[in-house]
Structures are given as structure tokens and as C-alpha cells.
Design an enzyme around this catalytic site. Structure first.
Site, PDB file in Angstrom:
ATOM      1  N   ASP A   5       0.830  -1.183  -0.014  1.00 35.17           N
ATOM      2  CA  ASP A   5       0.052  -0.070   0.036  1.00 35.17           C
ATOM      3  C   ASP A   5       0.899   1.303   0.040  1.00 35.17           C
ATOM      4  O   ASP A   5       2.144   1.194   0.010  1.00 35.17           O
ATOM      5  CB  ASP A   5      -0.838  -0.040   1.487  1.00 35.17           C
ATOM      6  CG  ASP A   5      -0.182  -0.102   2.644  1.00 35.17           C
ATOM      7  OD1 ASP A   5       0.954   0.141   2.462  1.00 35.17           O
ATOM      8  OD2 ASP A   5      -0.771  -0.363   3.587  1.00 35.17           O
ATOM      9  N   SER A   6       0.360   2.222  -0.197  1.00 35.26           N
ATOM     10  CA  SER A   6       1.048   3.681  -0.404  1.00 35.26           C
ATOM     11  C   SER A   6       1.449   4.141   1.064  1.00 35.26           C
ATOM     12  O   SER A   6       2.419   5.116   1.052  1.00 35.26           O
ATOM     13  CB  SER A   6       0.446   4.792  -0.963  1.00 35.26           C
ATOM     14  OG  SER A   6      -0.691   5.016   0.098  1.00 35.26           O
ATOM     15  N   ASP A  56      -3.060   8.373  -1.331  1.00 34.88           N
ATOM     16  CA  ASP A  56      -4.465   8.909  -1.557  1.00 34.88           C
ATOM     17  C   ASP A  56      -4.720   9.270  -0.241  1.00 34.88           C
ATOM     18  O   ASP A  56      -4.003   9.141   0.911  1.00 34.88           O
ATOM     19  CB  ASP A  56      -5.085   7.655  -1.834  1.00 34.88           C
ATOM     20  CG  ASP A  56      -5.155   6.605  -0.714  1.00 34.88           C
ATOM     21  OD1 ASP A  56      -4.245   6.438  -0.159  1.00 34.88           O
ATOM     22  OD2 ASP A  56      -6.414   5.589  -0.856  1.00 34.88           O
ATOM     23  N   GLN A 107     -11.347   6.845  -4.556  1.00 33.95           N
ATOM     24  CA  GLN A 107     -11.657   7.107  -3.335  1.00 33.95           C
ATOM     25  C   GLN A 107     -13.079   7.950  -3.713  1.00 33.95           C
ATOM     26  O   GLN A 107     -13.767   7.630  -4.915  1.00 33.95           O
ATOM     27  CB  GLN A 107     -11.048   8.230  -2.508  1.00 33.95           C
ATOM     28  CG  GLN A 107      -9.639   7.492  -2.018  1.00 33.95           C
ATOM     29  CD  GLN A 107      -9.958   6.546  -1.122  1.00 33.95           C
ATOM     30  OE1 GLN A 107     -11.011   6.453  -0.490  1.00 33.95           O
ATOM     31  NE2 GLN A 107      -9.046   5.716  -0.501  1.00 33.95           N
ATOM     32  N   GLY A 163     -10.914   2.982   0.690  1.00 37.59           N
ATOM     33  CA  GLY A 163     -11.633   3.640   1.620  1.00 37.59           C
ATOM     34  C   GLY A 163     -12.998   2.924   1.968  1.00 37.59           C
ATOM     35  O   GLY A 163     -14.065   3.714   2.375  1.00 37.59           O
ATOM     36  N   ASP A 223      -7.743  -7.982   0.220  1.00 36.58           N
ATOM     37  CA  ASP A 223      -6.729  -8.212   1.188  1.00 36.58           C
ATOM     38  C   ASP A 223      -7.538  -7.838   2.349  1.00 36.58           C
ATOM     39  O   ASP A 223      -8.630  -7.139   2.414  1.00 36.58           O
ATOM     40  CB  ASP A 223      -5.613  -7.379   1.082  1.00 36.58           C
ATOM     41  CG  ASP A 223      -5.974  -6.125   1.482  1.00 36.58           C
ATOM     42  OD1 ASP A 223      -6.352  -5.516   0.772  1.00 36.58           O
ATOM     43  OD2 ASP A 223      -5.413  -5.877   2.741  1.00 36.58           O
ATOM     44  N   CYS A 252     -11.938 -29.380   5.794  1.00 38.18           N
ATOM     45  CA  CYS A 252     -10.636 -28.493   5.829  1.00 38.18           C
ATOM     46  C   CYS A 252      -9.240 -29.490   5.664  1.00 38.18           C
ATOM     47  O   CYS A 252      -9.130 -30.403   6.131  1.00 38.18           O
ATOM     48  CB  CYS A 252     -10.405 -27.457   6.635  1.00 38.18           C
ATOM     49  SG  CYS A 252      -9.090 -26.410   6.604  1.00 38.18           S
ATOM     50  N   CYS A 307      -6.222 -27.914   5.842  1.00 40.26           N
ATOM     51  CA  CYS A 307      -5.182 -27.230   6.367  1.00 40.26           C
ATOM     52  C   CYS A 307      -4.182 -28.114   7.305  1.00 40.26           C
ATOM     53  O   CYS A 307      -4.893 -29.338   7.890  1.00 40.26           O
ATOM     54  CB  CYS A 307      -5.624 -25.971   7.115  1.00 40.26           C
ATOM     55  SG  CYS A 307      -5.829 -26.318   8.828  1.00 40.26           S
ATOM     56  N   CYS A 362      -6.118 -29.104  10.782  1.00 40.29           N
ATOM     57  CA  CYS A 362      -7.125 -29.803  10.609  1.00 40.29           C
ATOM     58  C   CYS A 362      -7.037 -31.331  10.226  1.00 40.29           C
ATOM     59  O   CYS A 362      -7.827 -32.038  10.609  1.00 40.29           O
ATOM     60  CB  CYS A 362      -8.279 -29.345   9.607  1.00 40.29           C
ATOM     61  SG  CYS A 362      -9.176 -27.806  10.195  1.00 40.29           S
ATOM     62  N   HIS A 412      -5.223 -21.897   9.867  1.00 42.81           N
ATOM     63  CA  HIS A 412      -6.556 -22.483   9.313  1.00 42.81           C
ATOM     64  C   HIS A 412      -7.329 -21.435   8.636  1.00 42.81           C
ATOM     65  O   HIS A 412      -7.802 -21.682   7.407  1.00 42.81           O
ATOM     66  CB  HIS A 412      -7.491 -23.319  10.367  1.00 42.81           C
ATOM     67  CG  HIS A 412      -8.774 -23.136  10.126  1.00 42.81           C
ATOM     68  ND1 HIS A 412      -9.368 -24.364   9.435  1.00 42.81           N
ATOM     69  CD2 HIS A 412     -10.020 -22.445  10.226  1.00 42.81           C
ATOM     70  CE1 HIS A 412     -10.532 -24.259   9.194  1.00 42.81           C
ATOM     71  NE2 HIS A 412     -10.883 -23.153   9.462  1.00 42.81           N
TER      72      HIS A 412
HETATM   73 ZN   LIG Z   1      -8.301 -26.111   8.817  1.00 41.95          ZN
END
Ligand SMILES: [Zn+2]
Length: 380
Positions: free
Chosen positions: A94-95, A148, A197, A224, A274, A312, A314, A317, A343
Site C-alpha cells: 500500500d502507499s 491517497d 476514493q 476507503g 486483502d 478443511c 489445512c 485440521c 486454518h
Molecule cells: Zn483447517
């Protein structure tokens, strides 16, 4: 500019969802993509090996934090952020603007930029559109953001308009400076996105998008949002900007969202997102699962031998029980935070993988509906 390309590969016929490939010098990214947040050059609790194994294609780092500590010079001397943190896949930065406006003390905005005091030691700094690009270039980021002006929520229409005007002027200045730097071969900056924005005013969002598109950025972010407004308004703002954004360029909505909202952003034509929710909530013992939310601290998990989420894949799990994770959480053990974070990140990345597959196979609307209905509420 370092080499960058975006290709749309599939389109959903009923919505604006699409899949694509972002090509960067650090590799390809399949979109729509979720980018884990690595504020200080680390996604809290996860090693870079773990991130790779979980399937993170690209991560986000925060310019403001890295600029203040350890400083752009240290990172530059260590060969750039990729080498410094040993992460060979793409990085978006990011800026620094958002953190200046939310964290720094005594900030003063002028047409030139923003003067502020560090939240760490009170030292005085000045961030200008050119400086924001210079710092991100020192970091060696693949995708960079222009400075910004971020407003608080709620903001009046007048405040939102002023900030939008200034953001647009700074975008033009950023683009000029970036074009100059881009001639410099090896030290060329990453790909510069424009940021739309305009607060919660659809007309301002449209105007900002229109003006940025005239400047012709390689990609566009919508900033924003998700700052306290009701969710339908967020979606309305994304849709208002999206109308004006060229189809062949990537779109990135900054700082969103909850898992059940991911397909909704994708349906509006969003390619990149994100958010700190999976990591922050993981540390606090809130887990996102395919059956809804789970507060691992709850007594009912004390003797529960099942994994957090049976569907899951992961590492946590596959190996550990709810009872063990609850014990770790109650005892304040760091392993609990690490497993919970892994997870949640896996859940986000896997959701995006399934969204991409469903778009490619023409099944996105059904996937989206089913996913959202299962996710709302808590695990029963
Ligand atoms: Zn998991």
C-alpha cells in the site's frame, strides 16, 4: 515499469465474475485472489514456508510500517523486501497513506502531501506522492499504490469530495513520477494502480474512476471501504466505480472482507482482495469454517475429538482436535494462535480457489448461493 500483464481467462455469464492471470516478474497470480496481510514483512504467526504450503500466491506489505521500521534503506541494502523476508512470490504494497491517516500522530495534509509524526517515536516525516513511490520502489514491491487521502467514516459529502479531488491530483502526480522512474531499467518501480476514493457517495466514486481511467493505470484499486458503513453501501460503491473501470484491467478492493462476502465482491467484477480478518480473528480464537463461525474457547469443544472443519485440508485440521486447539487457546499457548491463523488463511485461500473453479466450470452463481447460506451464523 517491471513487466506486468493481466489476462481474463473465463467469464461468468450471469454476473461480472471472471478469472484471470496476473503476470509479474515474481510469478503468476491466478485471480480472483485473496492476499494475506504481511504488515511488517510477516503474516503474523506464519512462516513464509507455511504461507507457500497454504497456497498464498501474493501477499501484502505495509509501506508505512516498513518505512518506519526497519526503514527503506535497510531493506534496500538487504536486496529488497523479497530477499529480506525470503519470499519469492509477488508482493503488493500500500502507499502508507491509510496508516498515516489512521495511526500517525499530528498529521497535516496539504496539496504537497502529508506531514506526520511516527506512532513509534514521535519523529517527524513527510509523505508525498513521489516519496510513496520511491519507498515502495526501495522495497522492490511488484504492485504499488499511489498516496491517497483517506477520510474518516462517516464523512460529509464535502469532506469526501475534497479528499477525492486531492487523491485524483496526487494520482496524476504519482503517474507522472512513476513514468519517469519506469525508464530506469533495473531500478524501475513496480506496477502502479490508481485508487478510487469518494467515501460513500456513488457520484464521487464514478467521477474518481472516470478521471483515473483517463490517466490510464495498469490496474485499479477501490479504497476507503469497509470502514464502518453498512455492507449494501460498500457493494454499491464498488459497483459504482466498476462501471467505469476497463474490463481488461485488474480491480482490487482494499481491506475486504468476511468469507461469505468474498463471492459477492467477485460477482461485482473484483479480482483482488486483502484483509486482516483471517489473521486477527485467528489470534483471537475465532475460526471461519465451511459450516459457519467457531469460537474455539467455548466449553463445548473441551472434549471434542473432531477437527475444526472436517472438510478443511489445512495442516491443523489434518492432525489436531478441537479439544486440543481449545486447550492451547485457553492456556495462551502461541501454537494455538499459529494453528488458528493457518486454518483461517487456508480457508480464505481455499474459498478463492473454489470460486475460480466454479467460474471456470460455469457454476459460480450456484456455488456462491450455497457457500453464503452455509456460512452465515455459528457452527451448530
Ligand atoms: Zn483447517
Amino acid at each position: 515499469m517491471k513487466s506486468f500483464e493481466f489476462t481474463v481467462t473465463h467469464r461468468d455469464s450471469g454476473t461480472k465474475a471472471r478469472t484471470g492471470i496476473l503476470r509479474t516478474v515474481h510469478g503468476d497470480v491466478e485471480t480472483p485472489v485473496f492476499m494475506p496481510v504481511g504488515t511488517l514483512g510477516t503474516v503474523k504467526g506464519l512462516t513464509q514456508e507455511a504461507l507457500e504450503d497454504l497456497g498464498a500466491q501474493i501477499i501484502l506489505a505495509n509501506t508505512y510500517h516498513l518505512y518506519l521500521r526497519p526503514g527503506e534503506q535497510v531493506i534496500r541494502e538487504m536486496g529488497g523486501l523479497h530477499r529480506f523476508m525470503s519470499w519469492e512470490r509477488p508482493i503488493l504494497t500500500d502507499s502508507g497513506g491509510y496508516q498515516v491517516f489512521s495511526l500517525a500522530a499530528l498529521r497535516k495534509v496539504s496539496d504537497q502531501g502529508v506531514r506526520f509524526r511516527s506512532h513509534l517515536d514521535g519523529s517527524l516525516h513527510m509523505l508525498t506522492p513521489a516519496r510513496a513511490i520511491e519507498i515502495q520502489t526501495s522495497l522492490g514491491s511488484d504492485i504499488i499504490m499511489p498516496l491517497d487521502e483517506c477520510t474518516e467514516f462517516p464523512s460529509s459529502a464535502v469532506t469526501a469530495e475534497k479528499a477525492m479531488q486531492r487523491t485524483t491530483e496526487w494520482a496524476a502526480e504519482s503517474k507522472r513520477f512513476w513514468c519517469e522512474l519506469s525508464q530506469q531499467g533495473e531500478n524501475a518501480p513496480g506496477t502502479l494502480f490508481g485508487i478510487v476514493q469518494g467515501g460513500t457517495q456513488a457520484e464521487l466514486r464514478r467521477e474518481c474512476a472516470r478521471r483515473l481511467v483517463e490517466m490510464d493505470f495498469p490496474g485499479y484499486a477501490i479504497g476507503g471501504l469497509s470502514v464502518g458503513e453498512v455492507r449494501p453501501l460498500t457493494f454499491e460503491m464498488v459497483a459504482a466505480a466498476e462501471e467505469y473501470l476497463p474490463e481488461e484491467k485488474p480491480r482490487y478492493v482494499m481491506g475486504v472482507g468476511l468469507p461469505e462476502e468474498l463471492p459477492q465482491y467477485v460477482a461485482l467484477g473484483v479480482d483482488m482482495m486483502d484483509c486482516v480478518l483471517p489473521t486477527r480473528n485467528g489470534r483471537n480464537g475465532l475460526l471461519f469454517t465451511s459450516q459457519g463461525r467457531m469460537h474455539i474457547r467455548q466449553t463445548r469443544y473441551a472434549r471434542d475429538p473432531r477437527p475444526v472443519d472436517e472438510s478443511c485440508g489445512c495442516p491443523g485440521c489434518r492432525r489436531y482436535s478441537r479439544a486440543y486447539l481449545r486447550h492451547l487457546f485457553i492456556a495462551g499457548e502461541m501454537l494455538g494462535k499459529i494453528l488458528n491463523t493457518a486454518h483461517n488463511i487456508y480457508f480464505y485461500l481455499d474459498t478463492m480457489r473454489r470460486i475460480r473453479q466454479s467460474i471456470a466450470s460455469g457454476d459460480f452463481p450456484r456455488f456462491s448461493l450455497d457457500f453464503r447460506s452455509r456460512l452465515q451464523g455459528e457452527v451448530q
